[in-house]
Write a protein that holds these residues in place. Structure first.
Motif, short mmCIF file in Angstrom:
data_model
loop_
_atom_site.label_atom_id
_atom_site.label_comp_id
_atom_site.label_asym_id
_atom_site.label_seq_id
_atom_site.Cartn_x
_atom_site.Cartn_y
_atom_site.Cartn_z
N ARG A 89 0.76 -1.21 0.00
CA ARG A 89 -0.27 -0.11 -0.01
C ARG A 89 0.88 1.19 -0.21
N GLU A 90 1.98 1.19 0.72
CA GLU A 90 2.74 2.37 0.80
C GLU A 90 3.57 2.63 -0.43
N LEU A 91 3.75 1.49 -1.24
CA LEU A 91 4.34 1.65 -2.75
C LEU A 91 3.35 1.89 -3.60
N GLY A 92 2.24 2.20 -3.28
CA GLY A 92 1.19 2.61 -4.23
C GLY A 92 0.22 1.56 -4.58
N CYS A 93 0.31 0.21 -4.27
CA CYS A 93 -0.53 -0.49 -4.82
C CYS A 93 -1.71 -0.53 -4.30
N LYS A 94 -2.72 0.11 -4.53
CA LYS A 94 -3.90 0.13 -4.03
C LYS A 94 -5.04 -1.01 -4.32
N SER A 95 -4.58 -1.77 -5.26
CA SER A 95 -5.50 -2.98 -5.44
C SER A 95 -5.47 -3.84 -4.16
N VAL A 96 -4.48 -3.92 -3.20
CA VAL A 96 -4.29 -4.67 -2.37
C VAL A 96 -5.03 -4.23 -1.37
N LYS A 97 -6.07 -4.98 -0.73
CA LYS A 97 -6.83 -4.43 0.33
C LYS A 97 -7.02 -5.31 1.62
N CYS A 98 -7.50 -4.73 2.67
CA CYS A 98 -7.34 -5.60 3.84
C CYS A 98 -8.96 -5.43 4.34
N GLY A 99 -9.37 -6.34 4.72
CA GLY A 99 -10.90 -6.70 5.14
C GLY A 99 -10.97 -7.26 6.36
N CYS A 100 -9.85 -7.91 7.04
CA CYS A 100 -9.97 -8.67 8.16
C CYS A 100 -8.75 -8.66 8.95
N GLU A 101 -7.50 -8.49 8.38
CA GLU A 101 -6.13 -8.50 9.19
C GLU A 101 -5.99 -9.98 9.76
N THR A 102 -6.89 -11.09 9.51
CA THR A 102 -6.67 -12.21 10.24
C THR A 102 -6.43 -13.43 9.08
N SER A 103 -6.11 -13.06 7.96
CA SER A 103 -5.89 -14.05 6.78
C SER A 103 -7.17 -14.84 6.59
N SER A 104 -8.43 -14.12 6.63
CA SER A 104 -9.63 -15.08 6.46
C SER A 104 -10.40 -14.40 5.04
N CYS A 105 -9.80 -13.12 4.56
CA CYS A 105 -11.05 -12.80 3.49
C CYS A 105 -10.28 -12.77 2.05
N GLY A 106 -9.10 -12.76 1.94
CA GLY A 106 -8.41 -12.93 0.65
C GLY A 106 -8.37 -11.45 -0.06
N LEU A 107 -8.89 -10.40 0.49
CA LEU A 107 -8.68 -8.88 -0.03
C LEU A 107 -7.23 -8.59 -0.17
N CYS A 108 -6.40 -9.24 0.43
CA CYS A 108 -5.00 -8.94 0.60
C CYS A 108 -4.03 -9.58 -0.53
N THR A 109 -4.75 -10.55 -1.07
CA THR A 109 -4.02 -11.47 -1.92
C THR A 109 -2.98 -10.65 -2.78
N ALA A 110 -1.67 -11.24 -2.87
CA ALA A 110 -0.74 -10.90 -3.60
C ALA A 110 -0.03 -12.24 -4.29
N ILE A 111 0.73 -12.15 -5.31
CA ILE A 111 1.46 -13.12 -5.90
C ILE A 111 3.01 -13.09 -5.46
N VAL A 112 3.55 -14.04 -4.73
CA VAL A 112 4.90 -14.05 -4.49
C VAL A 112 5.55 -15.17 -4.79
N ASN A 113 6.62 -15.05 -5.69
CA ASN A 113 7.23 -16.00 -6.35
C ASN A 113 6.09 -16.98 -6.96
N GLY A 114 5.35 -16.48 -7.86
CA GLY A 114 4.26 -17.49 -8.63
C GLY A 114 3.05 -17.86 -7.71
N LYS A 115 3.12 -17.71 -6.44
CA LYS A 115 2.17 -18.17 -5.67
C LYS A 115 1.35 -17.04 -4.80
N PRO A 116 -0.13 -17.44 -4.99
CA PRO A 116 -0.69 -16.37 -4.31
C PRO A 116 -0.47 -16.53 -2.59
N VAL A 117 -0.43 -15.36 -2.21
CA VAL A 117 -0.27 -15.32 -0.46
C VAL A 117 -1.28 -14.33 0.08
#
Length: 154
Positions: A28-56
């Motif tokens: 978010r600080e780097l300007g990626c506003k598509s990455v959202k947070c809905g729960c902060e508990t790893s439950s909603c998937g709104l914060c998904t990014a792909i790291v080294n080819g895998k969704p995290v």
């Protein structure tokens, strides 16, 4: 504070972070506003990014663990996102759109990892994405139609 360097959407970036900074906050600080947070508990998937080819789930991944990694967000997949978003909307499967970035990044990862994905594959890849507007049937049907229109591949 510490420094971390990784490739973000094809460009090498450096960030000064606190040792406990999550990838979500850093993106978010780097300007990626598509990455959202809905729960902060790893439950909603709104914060998904792909790291080294895998969704995290970026809200539960420390940025420090991404040193040297390749990180992708929806900003790096604009054309695919627009095409799929339009496909969802045309099929009436898009309501508020808040969950779309997580859906789309998981769809991209699935297409990379799975040859001719089945409905079960779609269900498995989207299992961690919550949509509060619908029951997922519309989105799943639209994803299957989208994949069929692409011959099962991106």
């Amino acid at each position: 504070m510490m420094k971390v360097q990784f490739v973000l959407n094809g460009k090498t970036v450096q960030a000064r972070i606190a040792p406990d900074a999550t990838l979500y906050r850093t993106l978010r600080e780097l300007g990626c506003k598509s990455v959202k947070c809905g729960c902060e508990t790893s439950s909603c998937g709104l914060c998904t990014a792909i790291v080294n080819g895998k969704p995290v789930l970026s809200c539960s991944l420390l940025t420090a663990r991404c040193e040297g990694a390749v990180v992708e967000t929806l900003e790096g997949h604009r054309a695919e996102a627009e095409a799929f978003g339009a496909f969802l909307a045309a099929r009436g499967a898009d309501q508020c759109g808040f969950c779309n970035p997580g859906f789309i990044l998981n769809l991209i990862a699935m297409q990379r990892e799975t040859v001719h994905p089945t409905r079960a594959d779609v269900d498995r890849y989207l299992a961690g994405n919550l949509c509060r507007c619908s029951g997922f049937v519309g989105q799943t049907d639209a994803i299957m139609a989208y994949l069929e229109s692409k011959g099962g591949q991106a």
